[in-house]
Design an enzyme around this catalytic site. Structure first.
Site, PDB file in Angstrom:
ATOM      1  N   GLY A  86     -11.640  -2.723 -11.452  1.00 60.04           N
ATOM      2  CA  GLY A  86     -10.472  -3.115 -10.647  1.00 60.04           C
ATOM      3  C   GLY A  86     -10.206  -2.234  -9.438  1.00 60.04           C
ATOM      4  N   GLY A 155     -19.468  -2.001 -12.896  1.00 59.01           N
ATOM      5  CA  GLY A 155     -19.879  -3.293 -12.336  1.00 59.01           C
ATOM      6  C   GLY A 155     -19.769  -3.357 -10.824  1.00 59.01           C
ATOM      7  N   GLY A 156     -18.608  -3.032 -10.287  1.00 60.68           N
ATOM      8  CA  GLY A 156     -18.416  -3.093  -8.839  1.00 60.68           C
ATOM      9  C   GLY A 156     -19.147  -1.964  -8.132  1.00 60.68           C
ATOM     10  N   TYR A 447     -16.278   0.622   0.211  1.00 61.25           N
ATOM     11  CA  TYR A 447     -14.964   0.911   0.791  1.00 61.25           C
ATOM     12  C   TYR A 447     -14.544  -0.357   1.532  1.00 61.25           C
ATOM     13  CZ  TYR A 447     -16.340   5.791  -0.073  1.00 61.25           C
ATOM     14  OH  TYR A 447     -16.750   6.963  -0.667  1.00 61.25           O
TER      15      TYR A 447
HETATM   16  P1  FDA Z   1     -13.707  -4.156  -9.219  1.00 56.17           P
HETATM   17  O1  FDA Z   1     -13.673  -4.564 -10.625  1.00 56.17           O
HETATM   18  O2  FDA Z   1     -12.468  -4.333  -8.413  1.00 56.17           O
HETATM   19  O3  FDA Z   1     -14.947  -4.858  -8.509  1.00 56.17           O
HETATM   20  C1  FDA Z   1     -15.289  -4.655  -7.158  1.00 56.17           C
HETATM   21  C2  FDA Z   1     -16.085  -5.870  -6.646  1.00 56.17           C
HETATM   22  O4  FDA Z   1     -17.250  -6.072  -7.448  1.00 56.17           O
HETATM   23  C3  FDA Z   1     -15.308  -7.183  -6.729  1.00 56.17           C
HETATM   24  O5  FDA Z   1     -15.750  -8.052  -5.709  1.00 56.17           O
HETATM   25  C4  FDA Z   1     -15.726  -7.741  -8.079  1.00 56.17           C
HETATM   26  O6  FDA Z   1     -15.573  -9.139  -8.179  1.00 56.17           O
HETATM   27  C5  FDA Z   1     -17.183  -7.318  -8.145  1.00 56.17           C
HETATM   28  N1  FDA Z   1     -17.644  -7.073  -9.520  1.00 56.17           N
HETATM   29  C6  FDA Z   1     -17.033  -6.308 -10.452  1.00 56.17           C
HETATM   30  N2  FDA Z   1     -17.748  -6.315 -11.577  1.00 56.17           N
HETATM   31  C7  FDA Z   1     -18.828  -7.077 -11.365  1.00 56.17           C
HETATM   32  C8  FDA Z   1     -19.932  -7.468 -12.165  1.00 56.17           C
HETATM   33  N3  FDA Z   1     -20.041  -7.061 -13.423  1.00 56.17           N
HETATM   34  N4  FDA Z   1     -20.866  -8.290 -11.624  1.00 56.17           N
HETATM   35  C9  FDA Z   1     -20.758  -8.724 -10.349  1.00 56.17           C
HETATM   36  N5  FDA Z   1     -19.730  -8.385  -9.547  1.00 56.17           N
HETATM   37  C10 FDA Z   1     -18.778  -7.564 -10.047  1.00 56.17           C
HETATM   38  N6  FDA Z   1     -17.123   4.684  -4.273  1.00 56.17           N
HETATM   39  C11 FDA Z   1     -18.152   5.551  -4.168  1.00 56.17           C
HETATM   40  O7  FDA Z   1     -19.264   5.170  -3.775  1.00 56.17           O
HETATM   41  N7  FDA Z   1     -17.994   6.863  -4.527  1.00 56.17           N
HETATM   42  C12 FDA Z   1     -16.805   7.335  -4.992  1.00 56.17           C
HETATM   43  O8  FDA Z   1     -16.696   8.511  -5.311  1.00 56.17           O
HETATM   44  C13 FDA Z   1     -15.707   6.425  -5.090  1.00 56.17           C
HETATM   45  N8  FDA Z   1     -14.482   6.856  -5.532  1.00 56.17           N
HETATM   46  C14 FDA Z   1     -13.438   5.955  -5.611  1.00 56.17           C
HETATM   47  C15 FDA Z   1     -12.165   6.383  -6.052  1.00 56.17           C
HETATM   48  C16 FDA Z   1     -11.107   5.497  -6.117  1.00 56.17           C
HETATM   49  C17 FDA Z   1      -9.749   5.988  -6.589  1.00 56.17           C
HETATM   50  C18 FDA Z   1     -11.296   4.147  -5.746  1.00 56.17           C
HETATM   51  C19 FDA Z   1     -10.148   3.162  -5.784  1.00 56.17           C
HETATM   52  C20 FDA Z   1     -12.546   3.711  -5.327  1.00 56.17           C
HETATM   53  C21 FDA Z   1     -13.617   4.602  -5.247  1.00 56.17           C
HETATM   54  N9  FDA Z   1     -14.874   4.190  -4.803  1.00 56.17           N
HETATM   55  C22 FDA Z   1     -15.906   5.091  -4.719  1.00 56.17           C
HETATM   56  C23 FDA Z   1     -15.095   2.797  -4.412  1.00 56.17           C
HETATM   57  C24 FDA Z   1     -15.690   2.003  -5.571  1.00 56.17           C
HETATM   58  O9  FDA Z   1     -17.057   2.334  -5.700  1.00 56.17           O
HETATM   59  C25 FDA Z   1     -15.562   0.494  -5.296  1.00 56.17           C
HETATM   60  O10 FDA Z   1     -14.222   0.143  -5.120  1.00 56.17           O
HETATM   61  C26 FDA Z   1     -16.198  -0.317  -6.427  1.00 56.17           C
HETATM   62  O11 FDA Z   1     -16.525  -1.601  -5.971  1.00 56.17           O
HETATM   63  C27 FDA Z   1     -15.258  -0.401  -7.600  1.00 56.17           C
HETATM   64  O12 FDA Z   1     -15.862  -1.010  -8.703  1.00 56.17           O
HETATM   65  P2  FDA Z   1     -14.905  -1.569  -9.859  1.00 56.17           P
HETATM   66  O13 FDA Z   1     -15.750  -2.220 -10.868  1.00 56.17           O
HETATM   67  O14 FDA Z   1     -13.963  -0.510 -10.289  1.00 56.17           O
HETATM   68  O15 FDA Z   1     -14.030  -2.616  -9.043  1.00 56.17           O
END
Ligand code: FDA
Length: 508
Positions: A86, A155-156, A447
């Site tokens: 998320g 995942g993301g 980002y």
């Molecule tokens: P989320 O679940 O919101 O998914 C992000 C995107 O990927 C969405 O479009 C989603 O639909 C898709 N998605 C998710 N799961 C999927 C799956 N299983 N299959 C296909 N698509 C999928 N980045 C970095 O490189 N280095 C860092 O140190 C950090 N630090 C950091 C800290 C904080 C506080 C935040 C808010 C963000 C970061 N990030 C980062 C950025 C981070 O890598 C980026 O936001 C990722 O996409 C987050 O993945 P999530 O699964 O948490 O997000």
């Protein structure tokens, strides 16, 4: 109601599903609101009344439930959003303007470490913290080169690249993925062999939410020494921030690949006391005795001394970089919430030539006008220079000195407040134009920034031209190959959002 037909579809068509009715949460279910909100890491849109909420939040335990959800959503003309951790900066994992089903992978988080093979299988719903913790529980001699914040979802993060403190030695998280399982737009489960090398290439950095739902990833573990060293040295404007940051740009990509020195710029203090502070924040894969001579040779201006440095294990360095105290129990890494949750807007740039001292001066001036503003400058070079631009979709390799992430946070949300802060960060971004990469002005997909452009979807499709406005910034020359792959594997453009790779009705 559509949600009832969806539930019927799920239960009649798929045997595996019938065993577990509790994974479907409609808007009247007791857990619905909690589930929807629990992993939104940027709460900007939390209480929005204008954005539709998902008809269903699905929390699958098994891949067959995801297969069913895809087939049933397709049949009913519903969109699907997938969420792992998320953390999407623009909320694309849980926001959608059309009626949709949210597939939340919170229950798919198993991690299997194979020390002998130096590999691990990790499910997409796990977090970086859970992965690092699981590795450290099994072995003290391996780690994994991914991001710094433990609550980020696998995942993301892997879908967009994933950069962290070991990128100069081992590259990105996605550079170290060797297999994966994905559910495609037809609801089929594909491993690397079945998906083929093009699709396997695309999912390692081509951005989440485009090619299917990645269930799990096989990764290579990387060796870490028993002792690593961290330091954080902070300087204010009066202590010569400008000269130090200016100098840092000339050495940072050329440092020994075991050494990662990033800079975090932020505003500190209030009123007359307000100033800009730069923190030189570093991980060295070795002990203090080796680090000090290296720093004295490459960056004597910082004046690093042994008393500024802390030796620790690699897993403690994960705590150190994520804002925890090093003596806190490792279990804090299992917390799925961001340590300092707040409303924010972020943007990114890549820098290829050092910015002049006068150019830096202009940044400090703008920082003094706002509050809670940050610029995180992550060094490249080392291994990043050795990997070709087209090895995976993440193209920002040789020739980049460092990446910048601009961030503005605010504590009280509201239309006017958020407009003011977003306006400020856009002004800073305009100011930076002459100093950063151009043609295209590159950006990092993880980002995510919708200011760069968004798909205008008509009859389920968006055009190549529209997509390339934002797509070439994230992927440069790899954008075209991503469009080709997408057009083949998801010709109906089922997986789509404001910045998903366009699927073209006929291959370009
Ligand atoms: P989320 O679940 O919101 O998914 C992000 C995107 O990927 C969405 O479009 C989603 O639909 C898709 N998605 C998710 N799961 C999927 C799956 N299983 N299959 C296909 N698509 C999928 N980045 C970095 O490189 N280095 C860092 O140190 C950090 N630090 C950091 C800290 C904080 C506080 C935040 C808010 C963000 C970061 N990030 C980062 C950025 C981070 O890598 C980026 O936001 C990722 O996409 C987050 O993945 P999530 O699964 O948490 O997000």
């Amino acid at each position: 109601p559509v949600h009832e037909i969806f539930m019927q579809c799920m239960s009649t068509k798929f045997n595996a599903y019938t065993k577990n009715m509790q994974i479907i949460h409609n808007q009247n279910s007791p857990l619905y609101s909690h589930l929807l909100q629990s992993s939104q890491q940027n709460p900007r849109w939390l209480n929005s009344t204008t954005l539709p909420k998902p008809l269903i939040v699905l929390t699958p335990f098994h891949e067959s439930e995801i297969q069913a959800a895809i087939v049933c959503s397709k049949m009913l003309g519903l969109q699907v959003r997938v969420r792992s951790g998320g953390h999407d900066y623009e909320g694309l994992s849980y926001l959608c303007k059309k009626p949709f089903v949210l597939v939340d992978l919170v229950n798919l988080r198993s991690i299997e470490i194979n020390v002998e093979e130096k590999t691990a299988w990790v499910q997409s719903g796990a977090t970086l913290g859970e992965l690092y913790y699981a590795i450290a529980k099994e072995t003290g001699v391996y780690g994994f080169p991914a991001g710094l914040c433990p609550s980020v979802g696998i995942g993301g993060h892997f879908s967009g690249g994933g950069l962290g403190t070991m990128l100069r030695k081992y590259g990105l998280a996605a550079d170290n993925v060797i297999d994966a399982y994905l559910v495609d737009a037809n609801g089929k489960v594909l491993g690397r062999k079945e998906m083929g090398e093009d699709l396997f290439w695309a999912i390692r950095g081509g951005g989440g939410g485009t090619f299917g739902i990645v269930l799990s990833w096989k990764i290579k573990l990387v060796p870490v020494p028993p002792k690593v060293t961290g330091f954080t040295v902070s300087k204010s404007l009066k202590q010569g921030v400008g000269k130090l940051v200016h100098r840092w740009q000339y050495i940072v990509d050329k440092l020994h690949e075991d050494l990662f020195v990033r800079v975090i710029i932020q505003d500190v203090g209030k009123g007359n006391e307000k100033t800009v502070q730069a923190s030189f924040n570093s991980l060295f894969l070795g002990g203090i005795d080796k680090l000090i001579p290296l720093m004295n040779k490459s960056f004597p201006e910082l004046g690093l001394q042994a008393k500024d440095c802390v030796e620790m294990s690699w897993i403690q360095s994960v705590l150190y970089f994520s804002g925890y105290q090093m003596d806190q129990p490792l279990e804090v890494l299992l917390d799925r919430n961001v340590l300092y949750k707040s409303y924010f807007k972020a943007k990114s740039d890549f820098v290829k030539e050092p910015i002049s001292e006068a150019g830096l001066e202009g940044i400090w001036e703008r920082f003094l006008e706002e509050e809670l503003v940050f610029m995180i400058m992550d060094p490249f070079g080392g291994k990043m220079n050795e990997i070709s631009e087209s090895e995976i979709p993440f193209p920002h390799r040789n020739g980049n000195l460092y990446n910048i992430q601009y961030l503005v946070k605010w504590e009280v949300n509201g239309f006017r407040a958020s407009n003011k802060h977003v306006h400020w960060i856009r002004m800073l971004y305009r100011y930076m134009k002459p100093y950063v990469s151009s043609s295209p002005r590159a950006a990092y997909i993880n980002y995510r920034d919708l200011d760069l452009g968004r798909n205008k979807i008509e009859n389920n499709f968006t055009s190549y031209e529209e997509g390339s406005v934002w797509g070439t910034k994230y992927f440069k020359g790899n954008f075209k190959r991503l469009v080709d792959v997408k057009s083949k594997v998801d010709p109906l453009n089922f997986f789509r959002n404001e910045q998903s790779i366009p699927s073209l009705p006929v291959s370009i």
